[in-house]
Design a protein around this motif. Structure first.
Motif, short mmCIF file in Angstrom:
data_model
loop_
_atom_site.label_atom_id
_atom_site.label_comp_id
_atom_site.label_asym_id
_atom_site.label_seq_id
_atom_site.Cartn_x
_atom_site.Cartn_y
_atom_site.Cartn_z
N PRO A 182 0.83 -1.21 0.00
CA PRO A 182 0.00 0.00 0.00
C PRO A 182 0.86 1.26 0.00
O PRO A 182 1.97 1.25 0.53
CB PRO A 182 -0.79 -0.13 1.31
N ASN A 183 0.35 2.28 -0.73
CA ASN A 183 -1.00 2.74 -0.90
C ASN A 183 -1.80 2.12 -2.05
O ASN A 183 -2.92 2.56 -2.33
CB ASN A 183 -1.00 4.25 -1.10
N ALA A 225 -4.31 2.71 2.55
CA ALA A 225 -4.08 4.14 2.39
C ALA A 225 -2.56 4.34 2.32
O ALA A 225 -1.80 3.37 2.18
CB ALA A 225 -4.67 4.92 3.57
N ASP A 226 -2.12 5.58 2.39
CA ASP A 226 -0.70 5.84 2.57
C ASP A 226 -0.27 5.05 3.81
O ASP A 226 -0.88 5.16 4.88
CB ASP A 226 -0.49 7.34 2.80
N ASN A 262 -7.48 7.10 4.89
CA ASN A 262 -7.22 7.65 3.57
C ASN A 262 -7.68 9.10 3.45
O ASN A 262 -7.83 9.62 2.34
CB ASN A 262 -7.93 6.78 2.52
N PHE A 305 -5.20 6.47 -1.81
CA PHE A 305 -5.47 5.09 -2.23
C PHE A 305 -5.30 5.03 -3.74
O PHE A 305 -5.79 5.87 -4.47
CB PHE A 305 -6.90 4.71 -1.85
#
Length: 533
Positions: free
Chosen positions: A253-254, A302-303, A396, A405
Motif C-alpha cells: 500500500p497505498n 491508504a498511505d 485515507n 489510495f
C-alpha cells in the motif's frame, strides 16, 4: 516466443521498446521507451502527468518502486470545504476533474529512478522513439479512438484540453493521423536537460503557473520536493498444480495489490484444483474471496504512514484462514471488513536475454485524468486526488504530502526451488478496480489449472463492483452465469472490454537458464502487441 520481449497495450509502444533492446539497451531501458511512447499513442489512459509503479527483477533480486504522487501541500478537508462546500453528511465536497483533483505527477520521476538504478543507454536515446512518433504522427487505433470520443463531452471545457486533444474541434477518428508536438517539446527538453527539468525547470514553471492561473494549489515547491520511493514487494505463496511453490508479488500500500494477495491466500483454504475451472462453484469461490479482500482493502488501505493495520497483519495466514471460513460454498454473501490482529491505465512488461524483467504500470486514472493539459507542453495531468477520502476518521483522509489510495498495480510471479528464488512471470492487468481481480483470475488459471498465458488472458472474466454486485463478460458460459445467479450473486452485463474487464500483458520465462527464452501474451481487449526477437 523470444529471448527479448516487450508486451504493451499498443503496437507502437511495443516496437519502441524492442527497438531500444536492439540498440543494446536492457529490459528496463525498453520499458522507459515504451512508457514514453504510450503517453503519445494512448493519451486517453496516461500522460506526462501520470503516476507509475514498477517491479523489477535485475537478474539477481526483486525491487519495487512506488512513484505515485502526493497531495499538494495546501490540501486538507478544510481546503476543499472552503472551496466546494459540504455534503449532507458534513463532509467536504471535491471535484472529480480539474486542478483540485491533481496530485503531484510521479511517472517521470519514476522513469528517472529506474534509469539511474538500472538503465544502460542514455535517457535521450530512450525518449527518441516517442519523440519521433509524436512529431510524425500516427493513425489512431480502434479502442483508443472509441474511448477518446466518449470523453469529449466531459473533458472539452477543462483548461488546455481542447487545444491538445481536439485538433479539428473533435476527437480524432479511427485511422486518422494525430500529432502531439507539444508533448514532443517536453520530451526533447527532458532528453536535453534531464527529468528534473519536469520538476524544477522550465516545464515545472509552466505547470505551476498554469495551476495558479486556474485556481489550483499545486505549486513549484510541490513539484521540486517530490521523490518516488523504493518499497520492495509484498507476496503470497500458492501451490501450483505442477507441485511447485510460486509467490505472487505486489507493491505494498497505498496500492490495492494487497487485495489480490489476500484473495489468493483465502483460496489456499479450498481445493480449487478439483473443481471445473469455468464451473459456477470455482468461480463463486474466487468471487467471494475477492469480495472478502475488497472489504478489508477499502477499509484499511491508504498511505502506509496512516494505516491502522500493517500489510503483514492483513496477509497473516491465520487471519486469511478465518476469513475463508465466512465463505458459504453455495451462497453469495455481502461481507464486512475484518479485524486483523494488531494495520484509465496502461500496463507494459519487458524482458531481455540476460534475465532482466520489469512489470510496469502508468496511469492518468479516469480516462484523460483531470482533463487538464498544460498548454504548449502537452502535459496531461492525472486525477488521483479523487482517490482520497474527505472523512477525517478514514486512514485515507486527504492531507498535504500524502499519497491517496491507488488502483494501479504491477505484479510479478516467482517460484522457489531448494530455497532459491527464480523469476517466472512479469505481468499486470489494467482497469481500475479490475486490476487485482484480473491478477487473481489469470494466475489461478495458469497455476491451479495450468492454462497457457494467452489462454488465461483470453478467458472470460468477472468483476466485483464497489457495491459488491457482479459484472460478467458476455462470452462467459451461460450455465456458469445461471449457477452464479442461483447462488445469489447480483449480476450485471456490461460489455466494455476497455475498462470493465481489464486488459493484461504477460511474459513467462520458459527455462531457468534462459536457453528457451520467454513466451508472451497480449490481451485482445486492447490494441496491444507482444513484440519479440
Amino acid at each position: 516466443m523470444g529471448r527479448n520481449v516487450v508486451s504493451t497495450s499498443h503496437p507502437y509502444a511495443a516496437q519502441a521498446g524492442l527497438k531500444i533492446i536492439q540498440q543494446g539497451g536492457n529490459a528496463i531501458d525498453a520499458a522507459i521507451a515504451a512508457a514514453a511512447a504510450l503517453i503519445i499513442v494512448e493519451p486517453v489512459s496516461n500522460g506526462l502527468g501520470s503516476d507509475c509503479f514498477a517491479i523489477i527483477w535485475d537478474g539477481k533480486e526483486l525491487h519495487g518502486l512506488n512513484s505515485s504522487g502526493v497531495a499538494p501541500s495546501a490540501w486538507s478537508p478544510e481546503y476543499f470545504a472552503s472551496k466546494y462546500g459540504r455534503d449532507g453528511n458534513g463532509l467536504a465536497e471535491r471535484p472529480m476533474r480539474g486542478w483540485d483533483s491533481v496530485t503531484i505527477p510521479g511517472a517521470l520521476a519514476g522513469w528517472e529512478a529506474l534509469h539511474m538504478r538500472f538503465g544502460s543507454l542514455p535517457l535521450s536515446d530512450l525518449l527518441q522513439p516517442a519523440i519521433e512518433i509524436a512529431e510524425r504522427g500516427y493513425a489512431l487505433a480502434p479502442v483508443v479512438a472509441h474511448k477518446w470520443a466518449a470523453a469529449i463531452s466531459e473533458m472539452q471545457n477543462q483548461p488546455g484540453f481542447a487545444q491538445a486533444f481536439m485538433p479539428r474541434g473533435r476527437a480524432p477518428e479511427i485511422g486518422e493521423i494525430f500529432r502531439f508536438q507539444a508533448a514532443a517539446r517536453t520530451l526533447r527538453a527532458i532528453a536535453k536537460n534531464g527529468i528534473r527539468e519536469f520538476y524544477e525547470g522550465e516545464v515545472a514553471h509552466a505547470i505551476a503557473d498554469f495551476s495558479k492561473s486556474n485556481g489550483g494549489a499545486l505549486s513549484l515547491h510541490d513539484l521540486a520536493t517530490y521523490r518516488p520511493e523504493w518499497v520492495g514487494t509484498i507476496e503470497q505463496d500458492v501451490k501450483g498444480a505442477d507441485g511447485k511453490t510460486y509467490s505472487m508479488h505486489e507493491i505494498p500500500p497505498n496500492g490495492q495489490g494487497i487485495g489480490a494477495l489476500m484473495a489468493l491466500g483465502i483460496l489456499q483454504n479450498f481445493d480449487l484444483q478439483n473443481l471445473p475451472l469455468d464451473g459456477a462453484l470455482s468461480q463463486h469461490l474466487q468471487i467471494e474471496a475477492m469480495k472478502l479482500a475488497f472489504s478489508d482493502v477499502y477499509r484499511y488501505v491508504a498511505d502506509p504512514r496512516s494505516m491502522d493495520v500493517t500489510p503483514e497483519q492483513m496477509l497473516d495466514p491465520t487471519y486469511l484462514a478465518d476469513r475463508a471460513k465466512l465463505i458459504d460454498p453455495h451462497k453469495a454473501t455481502h461481507f464486512k471488513f475484518g479485524l486483523p490482529n494488531s494495520g484509465g491505465t496502461v500496463y507494459l512488461s519487458a524482458t531481455d536475454e540476460h534475465g532482466r524483467m520489469i512489470s510496469f504500470i502508468q496511469s492518468n486514472y479516469m480516462g484523460f485524468g483531470s482533463g487538464i493539459v498544460v498548454p504548449d507542453w502537452g502535459v496531461s495531468m492525472q486525477n488521483r486526488g479523487f482517490g482520497f477520502s474527505m472523512d477525517p476518521r478514514s486512514a485515507n483522509v486527504v492531507a498535504g504530502g500524502k499519497r491517496p489510495f491507488h488502483t494501479i498495480i504491477p505484479a510479478f510471479l516467482t517460484r522457489k526451488e531448494e530455497g532459491v528464488t527464480i523469476p517466472q512471470m512479469s505481468f499486470g492487468v489494467m482497469g481500475g478496480d479490475m486490476q487485482p481481480q484480473g491478477h487473481l483470475q489469470t494466475v489461478l488459471r495458469m497455476l491451479t489449472y495450468q492454462q497457457q498465458p494467452q489462454a488465461a488472458c483470453d478467458a472470460p472474466r468477472w468483476k466485483v463492483n464497489r457495491d459488491f454486485t457482479l459484472d460478467v463478460e458476455s462470452n462467459m458460459n451461460a450455465t456458469t452465469v445461471k449457477g452464479l445467479t442461483e447462488m445469489g450473486h447480483t449480476l450485471k452485463k456490461i460489455d466494455d472490454p476497455y475498462m470493465d474487464f481489464g486488459a493484461g500483458q504477460f511474459i513467462w520465462r520458459l527455462s531457468d537458464d534462459l536457453e528457451d527464452g520467454y513466451i508472451a501474451a497480449s490481451d485482445p481487449r486492447r490494441d496491444g502487441q507482444a513484440a519479440v526477437y
